[in-house]
Design a protein around this motif. Structure first.
Motif, PDB file in Angstrom:
ATOM      1  N   THR A  83     -26.005  19.315  28.884  1.00 29.78           N
ATOM      2  CA  THR A  83     -26.562  20.464  28.816  1.00 29.78           C
ATOM      3  C   THR A  83     -27.057  21.195  27.469  1.00 29.78           C
ATOM      4  OG1 THR A  83     -25.417  21.063  30.930  1.00 29.78           O
ATOM      5  CG2 THR A  83     -26.782  22.850  30.010  1.00 29.78           C
ATOM      6  N   ASN A  84     -26.281  21.075  26.491  1.00 28.05           N
ATOM      7  CA  ASN A  84     -26.370  21.403  25.066  1.00 28.05           C
ATOM      8  C   ASN A  84     -27.601  20.797  24.684  1.00 28.05           C
ATOM      9  OD1 ASN A  84     -24.584  23.662  25.342  1.00 28.05           O
ATOM     10  ND2 ASN A  84     -23.152  22.499  24.432  1.00 28.05           N
ATOM     11  N   ALA A  85     -27.452  19.344  24.893  1.00 32.72           N
ATOM     12  CA  ALA A  85     -28.457  18.349  24.096  1.00 32.72           C
ATOM     13  C   ALA A  85     -29.889  18.588  24.613  1.00 32.72           C
ATOM     14  CB  ALA A  85     -27.744  17.069  24.393  1.00 32.72           C
ATOM     15  N   THR A 111     -25.912  30.337  19.864  1.00 32.28           N
ATOM     16  CA  THR A 111     -27.332  30.924  19.277  1.00 32.28           C
ATOM     17  C   THR A 111     -28.437  30.890  20.326  1.00 32.28           C
ATOM     18  OG1 THR A 111     -27.636  28.569  18.677  1.00 32.28           O
ATOM     19  CG2 THR A 111     -26.581  30.032  16.997  1.00 32.28           C
ATOM     20  N   LYS A 112     -28.056  30.938  21.578  1.00 37.21           N
ATOM     21  CA  LYS A 112     -29.145  30.551  22.484  1.00 37.21           C
ATOM     22  C   LYS A 112     -29.846  31.912  22.860  1.00 37.21           C
ATOM     23  CE  LYS A 112     -27.730  26.616  25.361  1.00 37.21           C
ATOM     24  NZ  LYS A 112     -26.959  26.305  26.547  1.00 37.21           N
ATOM     25  N   ARG A 113     -31.198  31.940  22.813  1.00 33.17           N
ATOM     26  CA  ARG A 113     -31.708  33.476  22.907  1.00 33.17           C
ATOM     27  C   ARG A 113     -32.796  33.066  23.872  1.00 33.17           C
ATOM     28  NH1 ARG A 113     -28.217  34.209  20.280  1.00 33.17           N
ATOM     29  NH2 ARG A 113     -28.084  35.422  18.253  1.00 33.17           N
ATOM     30  N   MET A 168     -19.192  29.426  25.790  1.00 27.32           N
ATOM     31  CA  MET A 168     -18.009  29.148  26.296  1.00 27.32           C
ATOM     32  C   MET A 168     -18.089  27.558  26.477  1.00 27.32           C
ATOM     33  SD  MET A 168     -16.112  31.743  26.209  1.00 27.32           S
ATOM     34  CE  MET A 168     -14.701  31.408  27.138  1.00 27.32           C
ATOM     35  N   GLY A 169     -19.135  27.147  26.676  1.00 25.73           N
ATOM     36  CA  GLY A 169     -19.133  25.617  26.998  1.00 25.73           C
ATOM     37  C   GLY A 169     -18.259  24.611  26.088  1.00 25.73           C
ATOM     38  N   LEU A 170     -18.567  24.785  24.876  1.00 26.24           N
ATOM     39  CA  LEU A 170     -17.791  23.911  23.598  1.00 26.24           C
ATOM     40  C   LEU A 170     -16.396  24.382  23.372  1.00 26.24           C
ATOM     41  CD1 LEU A 170     -20.636  23.221  21.051  1.00 26.24           C
ATOM     42  CD2 LEU A 170     -19.522  21.681  22.618  1.00 26.24           C
ATOM     43  N   VAL A 228     -21.095  17.151  31.149  1.00 25.21           N
ATOM     44  CA  VAL A 228     -22.093  18.004  31.504  1.00 25.21           C
ATOM     45  C   VAL A 228     -22.485  19.035  30.428  1.00 25.21           C
ATOM     46  CG1 VAL A 228     -22.695  19.844  33.072  1.00 25.21           C
ATOM     47  CG2 VAL A 228     -21.646  17.893  34.047  1.00 25.21           C
ATOM     48  N   ASN A 229     -21.380  19.652  29.955  1.00 25.86           N
ATOM     49  CA  ASN A 229     -21.526  20.457  28.929  1.00 25.86           C
ATOM     50  C   ASN A 229     -22.292  19.937  27.641  1.00 25.86           C
ATOM     51  OD1 ASN A 229     -20.650  23.527  28.915  1.00 25.86           O
ATOM     52  ND2 ASN A 229     -18.719  22.364  29.783  1.00 25.86           N
ATOM     53  N   LEU A 230     -21.914  18.754  27.233  1.00 24.78           N
ATOM     54  CA  LEU A 230     -22.499  18.065  25.922  1.00 24.78           C
ATOM     55  C   LEU A 230     -24.097  17.688  26.478  1.00 24.78           C
ATOM     56  CD1 LEU A 230     -19.806  15.844  24.765  1.00 24.78           C
ATOM     57  CD2 LEU A 230     -20.568  17.766  23.817  1.00 24.78           C
TER      58      LEU A 230
HETATM   59 MG   LIG Z   1     -23.500  25.144  26.479  1.00 21.71          MG
END
Ligand SMILES: [Mg+2]
Ligand SMILES: Nc1ncnc2c1ncn2[C@@H]1O[C@H](COP(=O)(O)OP(=O)(O)OP(=O)(O)O)[C@@H](O)[C@H]1O
Length: 127
Positions: A21-23, A74-76, A87-89, A17-19
């Motif tokens: 969501t980031n993608a 770096t999410k803004r 915290m995801g990775l 889920v984390n991978l």
């Molecule tokens: Mg994430």
């Protein structure tokens, strides 16, 4: 051949889920036709190698190691405020290392042009 590893099913759900969501976030600025995610598994002797690639913006140069640190994000928002927990990775790496005995590495621009993540997980025996 069944893929056997040590680990909690819930952890692996969280990793995937984390991978994803980031993608998805990294693909937002791309045209729909250019949005690609590729996941693969292959055997490498004593390990299973899980690879996850996207065609998104890629990691910022020089952040291949820091992306795994807690609170690195770096999410803004459009207003420039930090909106990621970072915290995801960190959680992904903890599960991979502590529960499954493996390792994870990030590549800024992998085979699809965006970020790639490769996890090397020791194979588990049936006993
Ligand atoms: Mg994430
Ligand atoms: N697929 C990706 N493509 C580009 N950069 C990524 C990708 N995945 C992670 N990153 C970078 O790694 C940083 C840390 O990711 P992590 O999942 O730990 O936190 P986050 O996504 O910022 O926050 P949260 O998980 O709380 O939404 C991201 O802010 C981004 O800079």
């Amino acid at each position: 051949m069944p893929i056997m590893i040590v680990g909690y099913e819930m952890d692996w759900e969280s990793i995937v889920v984390n991978l994803i969501t980031n993608a998805s976030w990294a693909l937002e600025s791309k045209l729909a036709i250019d949005r690609k995610i590729k996941a693969s598994i292959h055997s490498d002797g004593d390990n299973w190698v899980f690879s996850f690639h996207d065609s998104g913006v890629g990691l910022e140069a020089g952040t291949e190691k820091s992306v795994f640190l807690p609170t690195f994000s770096t999410k803004r928002s459009k207003a420039g405020e930090v909106i990621g927990t970072g915290m995801g990775l960190f959680i992904v790496r903890s599960f991979v290392e502590e529960h499954s005995g493996g390792s994870i590495a990030a590549i800024s621009n992998g085979i699809l042009g965006g970020a790639s993540f490769e996890m090397v997980i020791p194979k588990a025996s049936k006993h």
